[in-house]
Motif scaffolding. Structure first.
Motif, PDB file in Angstrom:
ATOM      1  N   ALA A 190      82.190  48.390 -93.360  1.00 38.40           N
ATOM      2  CA  ALA A 190      83.323  48.352 -92.422  1.00 38.40           C
ATOM      3  C   ALA A 190      83.597  46.916 -91.963  1.00 38.40           C
ATOM      4  O   ALA A 190      84.711  46.598 -91.546  1.00 38.40           O
ATOM      5  CB  ALA A 190      83.035  49.233 -91.209  1.00 38.40           C
ATOM      6  N   LEU A 191      82.573  46.046 -92.076  1.00 37.80           N
ATOM      7  CA  LEU A 191      82.788  44.647 -91.657  1.00 37.80           C
ATOM      8  C   LEU A 191      83.805  43.948 -92.563  1.00 37.80           C
ATOM      9  O   LEU A 191      84.319  42.886 -92.217  1.00 37.80           O
ATOM     10  CB  LEU A 191      81.459  43.890 -91.610  1.00 37.80           C
ATOM     11  N   GLN A 192      84.110  44.552 -93.712  1.00 34.61           N
ATOM     12  CA  GLN A 192      85.186  44.011 -94.561  1.00 34.61           C
ATOM     13  C   GLN A 192      86.527  44.061 -93.822  1.00 34.61           C
ATOM     14  O   GLN A 192      87.455  43.344 -94.164  1.00 34.61           O
ATOM     15  CB  GLN A 192      85.279  44.797 -95.874  1.00 34.61           C
ATOM     16  N   LEU A 193      86.598  44.936 -92.801  1.00 34.83           N
ATOM     17  CA  LEU A 193      87.833  45.037 -92.006  1.00 34.83           C
ATOM     18  C   LEU A 193      87.813  44.107 -90.795  1.00 34.83           C
ATOM     19  O   LEU A 193      88.796  44.011 -90.071  1.00 34.83           O
ATOM     20  CB  LEU A 193      87.999  46.475 -91.473  1.00 34.83           C
ATOM     21  N   HIS A 194      86.663  43.484 -90.544  1.00 34.60           N
ATOM     22  CA  HIS A 194      86.530  42.668 -89.330  1.00 34.60           C
ATOM     23  C   HIS A 194      87.301  41.358 -89.486  1.00 34.60           C
ATOM     24  O   HIS A 194      87.286  40.742 -90.557  1.00 34.60           O
ATOM     25  CB  HIS A 194      85.046  42.372 -89.071  1.00 34.60           C
ATOM     26  N   ALA A 195      87.942  40.942 -88.393  1.00 30.24           N
ATOM     27  CA  ALA A 195      88.740  39.711 -88.458  1.00 30.24           C
ATOM     28  C   ALA A 195      87.852  38.480 -88.703  1.00 30.24           C
ATOM     29  O   ALA A 195      88.273  37.516 -89.348  1.00 30.24           O
ATOM     30  CB  ALA A 195      89.513  39.536 -87.154  1.00 30.24           C
ATOM     31  N   ARG A 196      86.608  38.492 -88.189  1.00 33.13           N
ATOM     32  CA  ARG A 196      85.717  37.346 -88.425  1.00 33.13           C
ATOM     33  C   ARG A 196      84.269  37.838 -88.526  1.00 33.13           C
ATOM     34  O   ARG A 196      83.541  37.894 -87.521  1.00 33.13           O
ATOM     35  CB  ARG A 196      85.852  36.320 -87.292  1.00 33.13           C
ATOM     36  N   ALA A 197      83.921  38.242 -89.728  1.00 32.30           N
ATOM     37  CA  ALA A 197      82.537  38.684 -89.954  1.00 32.30           C
ATOM     38  C   ALA A 197      81.819  37.590 -90.729  1.00 32.30           C
ATOM     39  O   ALA A 197      82.337  37.084 -91.730  1.00 32.30           O
ATOM     40  CB  ALA A 197      82.520  39.984 -90.746  1.00 32.30           C
ATOM     41  N   ILE A 198      80.643  37.209 -90.223  1.00 32.81           N
ATOM     42  CA  ILE A 198      79.859  36.184 -90.911  1.00 32.81           C
ATOM     43  C   ILE A 198      78.512  36.804 -91.288  1.00 32.81           C
ATOM     44  O   ILE A 198      77.798  37.303 -90.417  1.00 32.81           O
ATOM     45  CB  ILE A 198      79.621  34.950 -90.002  1.00 32.81           C
ATOM     46  N   PHE A 199      78.198  36.800 -92.567  1.00 40.36           N
ATOM     47  CA  PHE A 199      76.891  37.276 -93.029  1.00 40.36           C
ATOM     48  C   PHE A 199      76.038  36.023 -93.250  1.00 40.36           C
ATOM     49  O   PHE A 199      76.393  35.194 -94.090  1.00 40.36           O
ATOM     50  CB  PHE A 199      77.008  38.016 -94.363  1.00 40.36           C
ATOM     51  N   VAL A 200      74.946  35.890 -92.507  1.00 40.40           N
ATOM     52  CA  VAL A 200      74.034  34.777 -92.753  1.00 40.40           C
ATOM     53  C   VAL A 200      72.783  35.385 -93.368  1.00 40.40           C
ATOM     54  O   VAL A 200      72.061  36.152 -92.712  1.00 40.40           O
ATOM     55  CB  VAL A 200      73.688  34.009 -91.453  1.00 40.40           C
ATOM     56  N   LEU A 259      71.730  56.032 -78.419  1.00 35.43           N
ATOM     57  CA  LEU A 259      73.100  55.691 -78.026  1.00 35.43           C
ATOM     58  C   LEU A 259      73.413  54.393 -78.740  1.00 35.43           C
ATOM     59  O   LEU A 259      72.563  53.497 -78.791  1.00 35.43           O
ATOM     60  CB  LEU A 259      73.221  55.499 -76.516  1.00 35.43           C
ATOM     61  N   THR A 260      74.581  54.301 -79.284  1.00 29.70           N
ATOM     62  CA  THR A 260      74.925  53.092 -80.032  1.00 29.70           C
ATOM     63  C   THR A 260      76.404  52.748 -79.872  1.00 29.70           C
ATOM     64  O   THR A 260      77.238  53.646 -79.766  1.00 29.70           O
ATOM     65  CB  THR A 260      74.593  53.272 -81.544  1.00 29.70           C
ATOM     66  N   MET A 261      76.678  51.466 -79.863  1.00 27.06           N
ATOM     67  CA  MET A 261      78.085  51.064 -79.968  1.00 27.06           C
ATOM     68  C   MET A 261      78.614  51.614 -81.288  1.00 27.06           C
ATOM     69  O   MET A 261      77.860  51.708 -82.278  1.00 27.06           O
ATOM     70  CB  MET A 261      78.206  49.538 -80.001  1.00 27.06           C
ATOM     71  N   GLY A 262      79.891  51.947 -81.310  1.00 29.43           N
ATOM     72  CA  GLY A 262      80.460  52.509 -82.529  1.00 29.43           C
ATOM     73  C   GLY A 262      80.924  51.423 -83.494  1.00 29.43           C
ATOM     74  O   GLY A 262      80.946  50.227 -83.156  1.00 29.43           O
ATOM     75  N   ILE A 263      81.303  51.862 -84.675  1.00 32.66           N
ATOM     76  CA  ILE A 263      81.817  50.892 -85.657  1.00 32.66           C
ATOM     77  C   ILE A 263      83.155  50.335 -85.153  1.00 32.66           C
ATOM     78  O   ILE A 263      83.420  49.137 -85.261  1.00 32.66           O
ATOM     79  CB  ILE A 263      81.963  51.546 -87.054  1.00 32.66           C
ATOM     80  N   GLY A 264      83.967  51.212 -84.549  1.00 29.10           N
ATOM     81  CA  GLY A 264      85.240  50.746 -83.975  1.00 29.10           C
ATOM     82  C   GLY A 264      84.997  49.706 -82.891  1.00 29.10           C
ATOM     83  O   GLY A 264      85.726  48.709 -82.785  1.00 29.10           O
ATOM     84  N   THR A 265      83.949  49.917 -82.084  1.00 29.41           N
ATOM     85  CA  THR A 265      83.607  48.960 -81.013  1.00 29.41           C
ATOM     86  C   THR A 265      83.225  47.613 -81.644  1.00 29.41           C
ATOM     87  O   THR A 265      83.680  46.552 -81.204  1.00 29.41           O
ATOM     88  CB  THR A 265      82.402  49.495 -80.184  1.00 29.41           C
ATOM     89  N   ILE A 266      82.418  47.682 -82.696  1.00 28.85           N
ATOM     90  CA  ILE A 266      81.941  46.443 -83.349  1.00 28.85           C
ATOM     91  C   ILE A 266      83.117  45.711 -84.014  1.00 28.85           C
ATOM     92  O   ILE A 266      83.183  44.479 -83.986  1.00 28.85           O
ATOM     93  CB  ILE A 266      80.828  46.778 -84.372  1.00 28.85           C
ATOM     94  N   LEU A 267      84.050  46.490 -84.567  1.00 32.60           N
ATOM     95  CA  LEU A 267      85.196  45.845 -85.237  1.00 32.60           C
ATOM     96  C   LEU A 267      86.090  45.091 -84.249  1.00 32.60           C
ATOM     97  O   LEU A 267      86.851  44.217 -84.646  1.00 32.60           O
ATOM     98  CB  LEU A 267      86.021  46.877 -86.022  1.00 32.60           C
ATOM     99  N   GLU A 268      85.992  45.449 -82.959  1.00 35.09           N
ATOM    100  CA  GLU A 268      86.815  44.753 -81.957  1.00 35.09           C
ATOM    101  C   GLU A 268      86.157  43.481 -81.420  1.00 35.09           C
ATOM    102  O   GLU A 268      86.758  42.759 -80.629  1.00 35.09           O
ATOM    103  CB  GLU A 268      87.103  45.701 -80.790  1.00 35.09           C
ATOM    104  N   THR A 269      84.909  43.230 -81.799  1.00 35.58           N
ATOM    105  CA  THR A 269      84.268  42.002 -81.322  1.00 35.58           C
ATOM    106  C   THR A 269      84.950  40.808 -82.002  1.00 35.58           C
ATOM    107  O   THR A 269      85.507  40.951 -83.097  1.00 35.58           O
ATOM    108  CB  THR A 269      82.750  42.000 -81.637  1.00 35.58           C
TER     109      THR A 269
END
Ligand code: F6R
Length: 270
Positions: free
Chosen positions: A222-232, A180-190
């Protein structure tokens, strides 16, 4: 998207812990989403250290686990529930009732997933979602081909993922094929997605996720669509990015953006 390049794994974990500490200072009742796997282990060690040093208090923090293997009890040593307890929750003062996890054995999977989404919404949404990345580009267990608007649901693990987890199970019959996993849509709303990656075996997929086209074949893109994605990421994981100099420059100068006179010129090769 922000790409922060650090020397090595330890620095990736320190930087990520500092981002969480800073967020906690602004909002003590932070809602955090937690990934498992090898990569965030060092970050969780730092968070325990920060807790012991009195730098973060978890008493008002709410936690959501990102995914879980279907078929495993929470007490199974390879369950994600057990992993999170073992590596973080039991060492800090988070309240048990504020820890939300996907069950590996829910009586009704669809209802369980819908209820999880409702819980996330009722908590006000996830402030920082910690993520790793699979070599095939998965985030959480959204394997390649996952819908970019998917929600929390059952997923079938790919043969590569099954092969990667097989060594952790003694009995072949126990090796999970579903999760079971959170979806990409769910992650994009974080509110913030904080993705950690380390090592040269992640360099190719990091380049595709950050600089490649947006595609369901590389779910992390898909994180390219995220309002605040940080890759460390560390130097090794960053080694195939073409705009490394720019990312470094942007990071070094971001606090100076309000004072252009202090900006250090960007040195570009050639
Ligand atoms: C685990 C998860 C996975 C991992 C990914 C990378 O909760 O969501 O997406 O983050 O498989 O795993 P490591 O860090 O072991 O390379």
């Amino acid at each position: 998207m922000e790409v922060i390049i650090k020397k090595d794994y330890d620095d990736v974990c320190s930087e990520s812990a500092a981002i969480i500490e800073e967020a906690w200072r602004r909002k003590n009742n932070l809602v955090l989403g937690f990934a498992t796997g090898k990569t965030p282990l060092g970050l969780y060690e730092k968070l325990v250290e920060f807790y012991r040093q009195g730098r973060i208090d978890f008493s008002a923090v709410t936690a959501f686990n990102l995914d879980e293997y279907v078929g495993l009890e929470a007490s199974h040593p390879q369950s994600f529930a057990h992993y999170m307890d073992h590596h973080l929750f039991r060492h800090v003062n988070i309240r048990k009732e504020d820890i939300f996890r996907l069950s590996g054995r829910p009586p009704d999977i669809d209802e369980h997933c819908r209820a999880y989404e409702r819980k996330v919404r009722d908590s006000g949404g996830i402030d920082i979602q910690i993520l790793g990345i699979g070599k095939n580009g998965h985030i959480a267990f959204n394997e390649p081909g996952s819908s970019l608007s998917s929600r929390t649901r059952l997923k079938i693990l790919t043969p590569e993922t099954v092969a990667a987890i097989r060594p952790f199970f003694q009995d072949e019959k126990e090796v999970p094929r579903f999760c079971l996993t959170m979806g990409i849509g769910t992650i994009l709303e974080t509110k913030t997605a904080l993705l950690l990656a380390s090592g040269k075996d992640k360099a190719g997929i990091i380049a595709r996720a950050v600089e490649g086209p947006l595609t369901a074949s590389v779910p992390a893109s898909a994180l390219q669509l995220h309002a605040r994605a940080i890759f460390v990421i560390d130097e090794a994981a960053a080694s195939k990015l073409t705009k490394r100099d720019y990312y470094r420059w942007a990071y070094e100068n971001k606090d100076r953006a309000l004072d252009p006179l202090k900006i250090i010129p960007l040195k570009t090769k050639g």
